[in-house]
Design a protein around this motif. Structure first.
Motif, PDB file in Angstrom:
ATOM      1  N   ASP A 107       1.274   3.725   2.387  1.00  0.00           N
ATOM      2  CA  ASP A 107       1.425   4.443   3.645  1.00  0.00           C
ATOM      3  C   ASP A 107       2.902   4.533   4.034  1.00  0.00           C
ATOM      4  O   ASP A 107       3.255   4.587   5.202  1.00  0.00           O
ATOM      5  CB  ASP A 107       0.595   3.796   4.747  1.00  0.00           C
ATOM      6  N   ASP A 119       0.877  -1.159   0.000  1.00  0.00           N
ATOM      7  CA  ASP A 119       0.000   0.000   0.000  1.00  0.00           C
ATOM      8  C   ASP A 119       0.924   1.220   0.000  1.00  0.00           C
ATOM      9  O   ASP A 119       2.128   1.085  -0.089  1.00  0.00           O
ATOM     10  CB  ASP A 119      -0.977  -0.016   1.179  1.00  0.00           C
ATOM     11  N   ASP A 138       5.326   2.435   2.306  1.00  0.00           N
ATOM     12  CA  ASP A 138       6.004   1.210   1.884  1.00  0.00           C
ATOM     13  C   ASP A 138       7.173   1.542   0.968  1.00  0.00           C
ATOM     14  O   ASP A 138       7.094   2.447   0.144  1.00  0.00           O
ATOM     15  CB  ASP A 138       5.031   0.306   1.114  1.00  0.00           C
TER      16      ASP A 138
HETATM   17 MG   LIG Z   1       2.057  -0.277   4.226  1.00  0.00          MG
END
Ligand SMILES: [Mg+2]
Ligand SMILES: [Zn+2]
Lengths: 887, 81
Positions: free
Chosen positions: A465, A463, A467
């Motif tokens: 956020d 995702d 990564d």
């Molecule tokens: Mg993540």
């Protein structure tokens, strides 16, 4: 290299090495602690003696005659003036000393017992099933039994216990035993007693645990480094060996000169200290040896042990070149098999290109562009290094580029910066399956993040956020071909786990396609062209479904979508929005059934059941029948179309999507009150002893089961009540029903009621004595006292409800934490067991020894990736095709 | 198959002791040599329940039920340990 011919290892013996072998193996004796003479040349019989290998270019090894990088070097040896205990074996030495009698050297067991143990060990060795563990177990028992006997069964004399002061001092009733004494005791043990002590007399002897010769590792294993100041700095191991040699020399001189016993002993102990720390500089009980600067020396054990040791950091895991790592961000305009690479990274990562007559002028241009850019705003790959045919690397600089630009010719290799279309491997840890590392095509972009298409998030489990992901540039033509054929994203759309797609439309793509195609949705010519302009489409615009609409002809969303479908596609299935509780006919009337005839969508909405991973039927059909490239193309186009549709219609959700009318709330409260009343009735029946147990259950269990089902039902009813008022004009509902995100349960918990909280599958029962919280009476078995939450997320929970909800929520968190660690370890064990199995060309599965593990891969030789959810043939589709007249 | 109680369990597949000519006939098309076969211990209860006594080096044919292929033949060579 001649030496590189592979050979099969027949057998390995792990045993103690003795002084004879050390000398046999040695290329030179080392006698002087000096390393280099004034000219910087290695001193013969010094620690850098040329017999032990070379670390300077130009010189040749005096043992093998090879040059620097061809020669791994050769061991040397130091003759110790006095024997020294090997600190790694001091415990074994103690055990052997205590199990044997000093004067005769016999193990303190009767001949019967010796024979008994010998026979057991010999049997294990003969059967070839003996392992260090099984043989060690027997010998340990023998040693323990021998150590127990106070008197020697062979001569009847008493035995004094030997104690060990760690790491290397042996005492007999307080009197120190010198290593020399220890060694002479071990020497006395006859070969016939060795087997039950755990030694194989054919290859080893216990006195080898006391060193008289110290092997000196090859020079290439401890190379000296030349500092910028021109000063030479020696390896820690060399430093330690210098210490050993110095003390060894002094000890020999003092001993030979007849120095006082005290001085000799002191030096002897110092030698013991240096050799102990040479092996392990963190030996308990002795101070660590330090460098002049105060830094502890890194000796042999320190080189191997721990996270930074040879095993974990150099053998199990390696750092690689031509790789990059940065944060990932989404880009829906990329194809699923592309990756956006920041310019900054692209200028560091290079691809070796061999110059030929076809690419010569292009490469020359790149060199020129690198130093005199024609358009500074445009990314044009440059060249960092050039490798001449003779193997020399030349760095291109402002000074030399013009010269090198002109002399570039076929046969040279240049290291070109990354450019659009290069194949790279892209990876996100943890790499749990093969889709965690796929090949992408490069797209150079501005910015500092890697950009990926959203459809590849599920296989990477990524995702945005924060990564980060890794990128590796493949360096050879073979690797590039392999990556292209086997690893590209489209080759992994179908999962080998279950034979369906793992890459497909997600979230907004599904909402968008639903909004585009559901019901009577139609678009005027401007909108239709705007949406379709996002995909490459060679077909003509179809005839509008609503030619006579007010304000000009209108096209239905289904028509627009049909542009992406292959002409020979015929499908009929239930959409994700299908009402399971209504009849098929009703559903058809409500437009909840999808029908595709000859590539034209006749009815039904495109939603999760059409295009999502795992369950998308159209995606499944295209990826299985039309191949990977068609599937990639389809996914790319669907996502673009979906974004286009969203731009026309819009989609938003907020807290008011969970709004239900006042009377609906009253209905929910009523239903809850009724259910709670029923629960109270059950509880009072139970308290009066009137409750009848269900078959196979106790009364208590029956009560719990009944209450759980009652409260479960009321949660469902309140969900239904809320659901009646949440229609398809509600974006949250559209997302849930079309399979984009969320579920109707989520929604009913927001709008209606949260329902029963559970820990370990039961109503909440822990806390205080006979009650969950002090807010309730002892023994209260009612709904509210045991974790039933009447409120909805939107209205908010009261304090006791909030507490119960937290208890249930915590269980979920703990479960995930436990599950990940357990399944991680499980995965590791499986990988270690299976990693070297291969499916051979004859379809057998074999290991590296070529023995068969499975006679036919999967017992049916079917590649699950190409199967339909595990089945080799899609029988239903075939029957349908045949019965419908082969259409 | 005899009426040994072991064979009544549905989880125990049929074991057949092959004679030497059969072994050659079955393994040849599989391109497998005897020493490349998976092993079965001589003390395996299934071998004790056979009609004939198995010896180390013998080959056992196992008729297994397969989830993916319906039925499946596997071969194992008998070893002492
Ligand atoms: Mg993540
Ligand atoms: Zn050499």
């Amino acid at each position: 290299m001649r030496e590189m011919i592979p050979k099969r290892i027949g057998k390995i013996d792990f045993a103690l090495m003795g002084p004879k072998e050390f000398r046999k193996l040695s290329s030179t004796k080392v006698i002087t602690a000096d390393t280099y003479d004034d000219d910087g040349f290695p001193i013969p019989m010094g620690l850098m003696d040329l017999h032990m290998g070379v670390i300077e270019p130009g010189l040749r090894c005096k043992t093998s005659g090879r040059k620097m990088d061809e020669d791994p070097g050769h061991f040397g040896h130091i003759d110790l003036a006095m024997p020294v205990i090997h600190s790694g074996y001091s415990k074994t030495v103690k055990d052997v000393l205590n199990a044997t009698h000093p004067s005769s050297g016999r193990i303190m067991l009767t001949q019967d017992r010796i024979d008994h143990y010998n026979k057991q060990i010999q049997a294990l060795i003969d059967s070839d099933a003996g392992t260090t563990v099984s043989i060690g177990g027997i010998s340990r028992r023998a040693v323990r039994e021998a150590a127990k006997s106070k008197t020697c069964p062979h001569c009847g004399e008493e035995k004094i216990k030997v104690t060990l002061d760690k790491p290397t001092t042996f005492r007999e009733e307080g009197r120190k035993l010198t290593p020399k004494e220890v060694r002479s005791r071990l020497e006395k043990i006859p070969d016939s007693d060795l087997l039950c002590l755990g030694f194989n007399p054919k290859i080893t002897r216990p006195e080898y645990m006391v060193l008289t010769v110290l092997p000196v590792p090859p020079v290439p294993m401890r190379p000296s480094i030349t500092l910028e100041s021109g000063e030479r700095s020696e390896d820690d191991l060399t430093h330690k060996l210098v210490d050993v040699l110095r003390i060894n020399q002094r000890l020999r001189e003092n001993r030979d000169a007849g120095a006082p016993q005290l001085i000799v002993e002191d030096l002897w102990e110092l030698l013991q200290y240096h050799i102990t720390t040479y092996f392990d500089n963190q030996t308990a009980g002795i101070p660590t040896a330090r460098h002049r600067s105060g830094r502890p020396l890194k000796t042999i054990v320190q080189r191997l042990k721990g996270k930074e040791g040879r095993f974990r950091s150099n053998l199990s895991g390696k750092r690689v070149n031509f790789s990059a790592r940065t944060v990932i961000t989404p880009d829906p305009y990329l194809s699923i098999n592309q990756v956006g690479v920041p310019e900054l990274a692209a200028r560091e990562l290079t691809v070796p290109v061999r110059i030929n007559i076809h690419n010569l002028s292009f490469m020359r241009e790149l060199i020129k562009e690198n130093f005199v850019p024609s358009n500074p705003d445009k990314y044009i790959p440059g060249i960092n290094y050039m490798i001449r045919p003779d193997g020399r690397r030349v760095k291109l600089t402002d000074e030399n580029w013009e010269f090198n630009h002109d002399r570039l010719e076929p046969g040279f290799i240049v290291e070109r910066h990354l450019m659009d279309g290069d194949v790279v491997l892209f990876n996100r840890q943890p790499s749990l399956h093969r889709m965690s590392m796929m090949a992408h095509e490069v797209r150079i972009m501005k910015g500092k993040t890697f950009r990926i298409n959203l459809c590849v998030c599920p296989p990477y489990n990524a995702d945005f956020d924060g990564d980060e992901m890794n990128l590796h540039v493949v360096q050879s033509e073979e690797a590039r071909a392999e990556a292209r054929i086997l690893m590209r994203v489209q080759e992994h759309i179908r999962s080998p786990r279950f034979g369906g797609a793992v890459i497909g439309a997600i979230h907004d793509h599904i909402t968008g396609m639903f909004l585009l195609t559901h019901g009577e949705a139609s678009y005027d010519i401007d909108q239709t062209v705007r949406i379709l302009s996002r995909v490459e489409n060679k077909k003509d615009l179809p005839k509008p479904d609503y030619p006579k609409a007010k304000g000009g002809p209108r096209w239905s969303g289904r028509q627009i979508f049909s542009v992406l479908l292959p002409d020979d596609m015929n499908l009929k299935y239930n959409a994700s929005v299908y009402f399971a509780d209504r009849t098929p006919k009703e559903n058809e009337e409500l437009d909840m059934v999808v029908e595709i005839v000859n590539g034209n969508m006749i009815r039904g909405p495109v939603d999760g059941n059409s295009i999502s991973a795992f369950k998308g039927r159209i995606l499944e059909e295209i990826s299985r029948l039309k191949g990977a490239d068609a599937a990639r193309d389809f996914i790319d186009k669907v996502t673009r179309l979906a974004v286009g549709a969203l731009m026309e219609t819009g989609c938003t959700t907020g807290i008011d999507d969970a709004d239900v009318p006042e009377d609906a709330l009253e209905q929910i409260v009523d239903a809850q009150k009724k259910a709670v009343k029923k629960v109270d009735k059950l509880v009072s029946d139970y308290n009066k002893g009137k409750l009848k147990p269900r078959p196979g259950r106790s009364v208590e269990e029956t009560l719990e089961v009944e209450i759980m089902s009652l409260l479960g039902k009321v949660r469902d009813t309140s969900g239904e009540i809320a659901g009646w008022h949440l229609g398809m004009d509600n974006f949250a509902v559209i997302m849930a029903r079309s399979g984009a995100r969320g579920s109707m349960l989520n929604l009913s918990q927001m709008a209606g009621s949260i329902g029963q909280q559970a820990v370990r599958g039961e109503r909440i029962s822990r806390g205080y004595e006979k009650r969950t919280l002090s807010h309730f009476n002892k023994g209260d078995l009612g709904a509210d006292a045991k974790g039933f939450v009447r409120s909805s997320y939107k209205r908010g929970l009261n304090p006791t409800e909030y507490f119960f909800h937290s208890m249930g929520g915590r269980e979920g968190l703990v479960d995930t934490a436990v599950r990940t660690s357990r399944s991680g370890y499980m995965q590791r064990r499986l990988v270690n067991a299976l990693e070297d199995l291969r499916v051979k060309y004859d379809d057998t599965v074999r290991n590296t020894a070529n023995t068969v593990v499975q006679f036919k891969y999967g017992e049916d030789s079917i590649d699950p990736t190409r199967s339909k959810f595990g089945d080799a043939v899609d029988i239903d589709a075939l029957i349908e095709e045949v019965t419908s007249g082969g259409k | 198959m005899n009426d040994n109680i072991l064979w009544l369990n549905k989880l125990v597949p049929k074991h057949v002791l092959l004679d030497d000519s059969e072994v050659e006939e079955k393994l040849e098309p599989l391109n497998v040599k005897r020493e490349q076969l998976p092993r079965i211990l001589l003390k395996d209860p299934a071998l004790k329940a056979l009609d004939k006594e198995a010896n180390p080096g013998d080959v056992i044919e196992i008729h297994r039920v397969s989830e993916s292929a319906g039925s499946n033949l596997a071969y194992r060579v008998v070893v002492e340990e």
